[in-house]
Design an enzyme around this catalytic site. Structure first.
Site, PDB file in Angstrom:
ATOM      1  CG  HIS A 144      -1.117  -6.638   4.518  1.00  0.00           C
ATOM      2  ND1 HIS A 144      -0.558  -5.792   3.585  1.00  0.00           N
ATOM      3  CD2 HIS A 144      -1.167  -5.942   5.669  1.00  0.00           C
ATOM      4  CE1 HIS A 144      -0.285  -4.635   4.162  1.00  0.00           C
ATOM      5  NE2 HIS A 144      -0.643  -4.705   5.424  1.00  0.00           N
ATOM      6  CB  CYS A 153       2.674   4.645  10.979  1.00  0.00           C
ATOM      7  SG  CYS A 153       2.047   3.383   9.888  1.00  0.00           S
ATOM      8  N   GLY A 194       0.811  -1.206   0.000  1.00  0.00           N
ATOM      9  CA  GLY A 194       0.000   0.000   0.000  1.00  0.00           C
ATOM     10  C   GLY A 194       0.851   1.266   0.000  1.00  0.00           C
ATOM     11  CB  THR A 240      10.601  -9.849 -10.717  1.00  0.00           C
ATOM     12  OG1 THR A 240      11.669  -9.763 -11.655  1.00  0.00           O
ATOM     13  CG2 THR A 240       9.916 -11.192 -10.834  1.00  0.00           C
TER      14      THR A 240
END
Ligand code: FES
Lengths: 428, 142
Positions: A204, A330, A74, A240
């Protein structure tokens, strides 16, 4: 170890759904190709990515799977949206509008852009954390190139009037991005009805794996790449792809969409039980953000408990097996109270006593009763240790939640004793 | 979780002092009381002292603060009991950090808060009893 565990931090992580985990397994060992390869292994995996794109598109009602772009999470999706759209439009202007209560990945991307000549306006939110679309309209200048407003707030669960903002943005021809990392899987998203040109989320948070993020963007959101060195994702994001996580995330998205009505009904019932229980059993406790209902994510419970501090609550809850987040996970290392709690005008001392609980599909009603009971116990314990609780009992300071009109405010008191400290520290 | 290790934010010593704080409370007829706040985080600590014959007989704390602040005040009051005023005025937060087996860097200021609350309580005592601590007073106001 605690006899019981109740996980109430679903905004930070969820257990991978066993169906999702099964779907991922072959992509580690047998179907291990790189989607950029031109041989059968590569082509097989490319197919799997296409299917995941469809599943992600289905979750948010995107017009085409081509509009789904994969990132590492995110945070990267938010960085790509903000910086990518800003750079793509810099010939048109340099002004960006955001809500003051965005996630740090948005705020810091904006701060980064400011150093390069971009400017921004922050739109204020009300006491429930919701902004007024008219304020967005009024903030628009002829230099505005991007409006970014989160769908659901991480800390307090407020749902923003995205569709109304979308209308304004489309009317003015300005790109509109919404960070839906706190809502996807828990609140219905319809990118077409909402009028967004770009939207981010990460699986998630809804029983998918970590390590993948999604950026939806339609033709109206021109985007330049910020990660270079390959043609993956149509040249928009080199590197990738995390194939197993994308495959798993795709299925998690499909399941989230199909099971959403039941999931919402379930967590909403728990949310109400938890909020009601806490409000009646714990004195001087306040729920932050909107009441249960259409303006609040059904999975979020944010609360402020007076006269005690948040980390102690978190540690004691953890000791009793209840896992929660403190005033914005956070920022917990930076000691600052959440900018969201300040934005809704929460008293500093109350913000210090804030914790965030996010519910999931596997929580039960009896879990909620256990949490209420535990919370009542630990709040009492912490209050017996708190000088503020004493001083409140003695009438020296007042409650902000239920003022009695005697004593000074906590903030005044705190300033007085901290002032003492400052005098001293100059002599250190 | 299937593994049996107990995962905690702080080391065992800090957790122990947080979960089972020593000397928590107030002293009714305290000889010195200090209450200070940390500007960094807004936490508040209060230490009361019972002083007799120039020695700290008893120390109690109350803390509005994080786990590390509660553990620091618990440890500081433990360490300070029995010391003379002169000794106590030299008390440093490092003693608390060491006795607790270390604190995370962002949590060092919690132990500083304990030192400051203690010194504020000593200053309060010195103010009330200038006669009892003549040379300690000069040290305190330096
Ligand atoms: S975080 Fe400030 S006293 Fe611990």
């Amino acid at each position: 170890m605690a006899s019981r565990t109740v996980f109430l931090d679903h905004l930070s992580a969820t257990p991978v759904d066993p169906r999702v985990f099964d779907a991922m397994k072959p992509y580690f060992t047998e179907v291990f190709g790189n989607p950029s390869s031109l041989h059968r292994y590569g082509l097989q995996v490319r197919d799997a990515l296409s299917k995941a794109r469809e599943q992600f598109a289905f979750l948010i009602n995107a017009e085409s799977p081509e509009e789904i772009l994969f990132t590492s999470g995110g945070t990267e999706a938010n960085n790509l949206a903000i910086k990518g759209i800003a750079y793509a439009n810099q010939r048109k202007g340099n002004h960006i509008i955001i809500a003051e209560t965005e996630h740090p990945s948005i705020l810091e991307s904006i701060a980064f852009l400011e150093k390069q000549g971009f400017t921004h306006s922050k739109v204020r939110v009300d006491k429930l954390g919701i902004l007024n679309p008219d304020d967005v309209r009024n903030a628009i200048t002829d230099k505005t190139i991007l409006i970014a407003v989160h769908h659901v707030n991480h800390d307090i669960g407020s749902i923003q009037p995205i569709a109304e903002i979308g209308k304004i943005a489309n009317e003015k021809g300005i790109a509109f991005f919404s960070d839906a990392t706190a809502s996807a899987g828990w609140v219905p998203i319809d990118v077409r009805a909402m009028g967004v040109n770009a939207l981010s989320f990460a699986p998630h948070r809804f029983y998918g794996p970590k390590g993948v993020g999604v950026l939806y963007r339609n033709r109206k959101a021109r985007l330049v790449s910020i990660i270079h060195g390959g043609v993956q994702e149509n040249g928009r994001r080199a590197g990738t792809e995390n194939v197993p996580a994308i495959v798993g995330g795709g299925l998690a998205a499909e399941l989230a969409r199909k099971e959403m009505p039941q999931r919402i009904e379930h967590v909403q019932k728990l949310q109400k039980r938890l909020m009601d229980g806490l409000s009646t059993k714990v004195p001087y406790l306040k729920i932050n953000g909107p009441p249960c209902g259409p303006h609040r994510s059904p999975s979020n419970v944010s609360l402020a408990t007076e006269f005690i501090e948040g980390e102690g609550q978190l540690l004691l809850l953890d000791h009793h097996g209840v896992c929660v987040a403190s005033g914005g996970s956070c920022v917990s290392k930076s000691l600052k109270v959440s900018h969201v709690l300040s934005a809704i005008g929460l008293d500093h001392a109350l913000a210090q006593g804030s914790i965030i609980m996010t519910l999931g599909k596997d929580n039960t009603e009896s879990d909620m009763d256990y949490v209420v009971e535990t919370m009542a116990k630990i709040v009492e314990k912490l209050r017996t240790m708190s000088p503020m609780w004493d001083e409140f009992q003695q009438g020296k300071i007042d409650s902000t939640i239920a003022p009695r009109g005697i004593g000074k405010s906590f903030t005044e008191h705190a300033a007085a004793v901290s002032g003492h400290r400052e005098e001293r520290s100059t002599t250190r | 979780m299937s593994d049996t290790k107990e995962y905690t934010l702080y080391n065992d010593k800090v957790m122990d002092h947080f979960m089972n704080p020593r000397n928590m409370g107030d002293i009714q007829d305290a000889d010195g009381v200090g209450e200070v706040g940390a500007a960094a985080c807004g936490d508040i600590m209060k230490i009361s002292l019972k002083i007799q014959d120039g020695k700290i007989q008893d120390a109690r704390f109350k803390t509005f603060g994080c786990g590390s602040a509660i553990a620091s005040s618990s440890m500081a009051t433990e360490l300070i009991k029995g010391r003379t005023i002169e000794d106590a005025l030299k008390f440093s937060n490092q003693e608390v950090v060491d006795a607790l087996g270390g604190l995370p860097p962002v949590k060092i200021h919690c132990s500083v808060l304990a030192e400051e609350a203690l010194k504020a309580a000593l200053e309060d005592y010195v103010k009330k009893h200038p006669e009892a601590v003549e040379h300690a007073e000069t040290a305190a106001t330096k």
